[in-house]
Design a protein around this motif. Sequence first.
Motif, mmCIF file in Angstrom:
data_model
loop_
_atom_site.group_PDB
_atom_site.id
_atom_site.type_symbol
_atom_site.label_atom_id
_atom_site.label_comp_id
_atom_site.label_asym_id
_atom_site.label_seq_id
_atom_site.Cartn_x
_atom_site.Cartn_y
_atom_site.Cartn_z
ATOM 1 N N ASN A 301 42.428 41.586 35.998
ATOM 2 C CA ASN A 301 41.101 41.163 35.571
ATOM 3 C C ASN A 301 40.294 40.653 36.764
ATOM 4 O OD1 ASN A 301 39.035 40.597 33.733
ATOM 5 N ND2 ASN A 301 39.722 38.481 33.498
ATOM 6 N N GLN A 302 39.086 41.197 36.948
ATOM 7 C CA GLN A 302 38.161 40.798 37.996
ATOM 8 C C GLN A 302 38.647 41.167 39.402
ATOM 9 O OE1 GLN A 302 35.163 39.683 37.095
ATOM 10 N NE2 GLN A 302 35.840 39.731 34.950
ATOM 11 N N ARG A 303 39.637 42.044 39.501
ATOM 12 C CA ARG A 303 40.079 42.518 40.809
ATOM 13 C C ARG A 303 40.199 44.034 40.771
ATOM 14 N NH1 ARG A 303 44.944 38.358 41.972
ATOM 15 N NH2 ARG A 303 45.604 39.385 40.058
ATOM 16 N N LYS A 304 40.316 44.659 41.945
ATOM 17 C CA LYS A 304 40.208 46.109 42.027
ATOM 18 C C LYS A 304 41.515 46.810 42.352
ATOM 19 C CE LYS A 304 35.837 45.485 41.357
ATOM 20 N NZ LYS A 304 35.294 45.690 39.998
ATOM 21 N N ASN A 305 42.558 46.081 42.741
ATOM 22 C CA ASN A 305 43.811 46.747 43.097
ATOM 23 C C ASN A 305 44.597 47.113 41.846
ATOM 24 O OD1 ASN A 305 44.099 43.695 43.106
ATOM 25 N ND2 ASN A 305 46.242 44.323 42.945
ATOM 26 N N ILE A 306 45.400 48.172 41.953
ATOM 27 C CA ILE A 306 46.205 48.609 40.817
ATOM 28 C C ILE A 306 47.394 47.658 40.642
ATOM 29 C CG2 ILE A 306 47.901 50.369 40.151
ATOM 30 C CD1 ILE A 306 45.971 52.481 40.702
ATOM 31 N N VAL A 307 47.640 47.287 39.404
ATOM 32 C CA VAL A 307 48.738 46.367 39.112
ATOM 33 C C VAL A 307 49.843 47.039 38.302
ATOM 34 C CG1 VAL A 307 47.746 45.498 36.968
ATOM 35 C CG2 VAL A 307 49.228 44.010 38.326
ATOM 36 N N GLY A 308 49.552 48.180 37.683
ATOM 37 C CA GLY A 308 50.565 48.877 36.902
ATOM 38 C C GLY A 308 49.972 50.040 36.144
ATOM 39 N N TRP A 309 50.777 50.690 35.324
ATOM 40 C CA TRP A 309 50.296 51.784 34.493
ATOM 41 C C TRP A 309 51.145 51.894 33.242
ATOM 42 C CZ3 TRP A 309 54.297 55.253 34.229
ATOM 43 C CH2 TRP A 309 55.132 55.384 35.343
ATOM 44 N N LEU A 310 50.577 52.561 32.254
ATOM 45 C CA LEU A 310 51.244 52.779 30.972
ATOM 46 C C LEU A 310 51.268 54.277 30.697
ATOM 47 C CD1 LEU A 310 52.458 51.284 28.463
ATOM 48 C CD2 LEU A 310 50.203 51.505 27.403
ATOM 49 N N ALA A 311 52.403 54.774 30.254
ATOM 50 C CA ALA A 311 52.555 56.208 29.979
ATOM 51 C C ALA A 311 53.161 56.411 28.603
ATOM 52 C CB ALA A 311 53.431 56.872 31.050
#
Length: 487
Positions: A301-311
């Motif tokens: 939230n409020q940041r631009k780096n990737i933190v994870g993903w859902l598949a």
Amino acid sequence: MSPVTEFTPEGRPEFFARGIPAGGIIPIQSSEPGREPETVITNPRIYYGENTVQHTIVNTNTDELDYQTAEGELFRTKYTGVGGVQLSSLLRRIAFAWQLTDLNVLISGEITGESRIQYRREIQERVRSVAPFLLLDEDPYMVAADGRLVWMQDAYTYTDSYPYSDPSDGDINYVRNSVKVTIDAFDGTVKLYIADPTDPMVRTYEKIFPGLFLPLEEMPATLLAHIRYPLDLFSLQVEKYAKYHMRDPQNLYNNEDLWEIPNEKFGQSDVLQPIEPYYVIMRLPGEEREEFVLLLPYTPNQRKNIVGWLAARSDGENYGKLVAFSFPKDRQVDGPEQIEARIDNDPEISAWFTLRCQEGSFCIRGNLLVIPVGESLLFVEPVYIQAEGVEFPELKRVILATGERVVMAGSLSEALTLLVGDTGSRVAVPVDREEVEPGEQAPPGIGIAAEVDRLSEALGGLKGNITEIEEALERLTELLGQSSTGE
């Protein structure tokens, strides 16, 4: 029918099947030399679809235009299916003339007792008329099976009255993809299959309307192989998981680790839009083979780096399973917005856009795909050019990016070569990597060149898969490390 990974030198789609050959039989062209085309569709005629909103009367005294050959010869046909209602009596003609407010149904001399009137031909309207209590996914899709064209439609049971459940947009707080629907494109036959027999709502509907539903086991295997995880359901789950991935109750209560869906640039404008879930063939971490999954990345939230993903998985016994991957807190991975900014700030890419995106043509930046490869991420963005007044964009460039580099080239293989580094004269060394004796270390330049070629082949067409790509990337990393240390 076209593969999503191949295109012509002009940037237009390659086609496995195209046109309407004589007899209406559509073959699939094989890429293997000497192999005869395989017949995939023996009846390509579509009477029920997404844009068939008007009623029609078939099997009349007037033959239908079937197709036209390249030489201009016209072929005509009569409808031979069972779709529609047979106008076998004057009473039926009067009833339909009144219902459809079309006097021609009653007075036309072209209509016979064998004619059939087809209405509710738009597939979602057709399904809603059969089961109005189901919520339909917005994205039905067509498959070729047993020589016919069949529409597949995901449907949901839903309510806004489930206790202690957080509602989504539209106040729905319970939804399950309990029904898979098939609609025959030729005769309009609708079949509803129960995909989740544990859902109490669909079991209730089944008792209210006996005979309406079929068990999923009765779906033909040729169609069962094409079921996929539905897009709308995954979008709802993605929205909820952005908050409910937190396991610690205190963190959840304080909203200390909220995630959000990242943005991307799309089209020609600089306006950002949320990334939508996309289907991709990849190998999930810990799995031995690639599979068809639906994927979406997250940023904090409020940041631009990737933190994870859902598949979401779709293949075989793994159908319906969700897999979540979180990056370590101490690892900063550039997110889509940061990659888009790096694309804009690259002087060579920026100059290319400035030169070509002038009046008279439009540059269309396609969806930015975030593809997990091993423990790394590969970003892929296609670039199309569309001439003014011509609604047919052509693929002209492919942009690839990692955490360290961003490159653009005329094809995927060329972009990949730029991404892993310019091998220079090392590519031209006339030694095949396979000729090196077992246990002997190949010269770094030769190994890098061979791996670049292998990786380019794997990414450049349908010859490779994610497993080959991962192996080649791992080998490239090892070789580049040896080269930099002088080993």
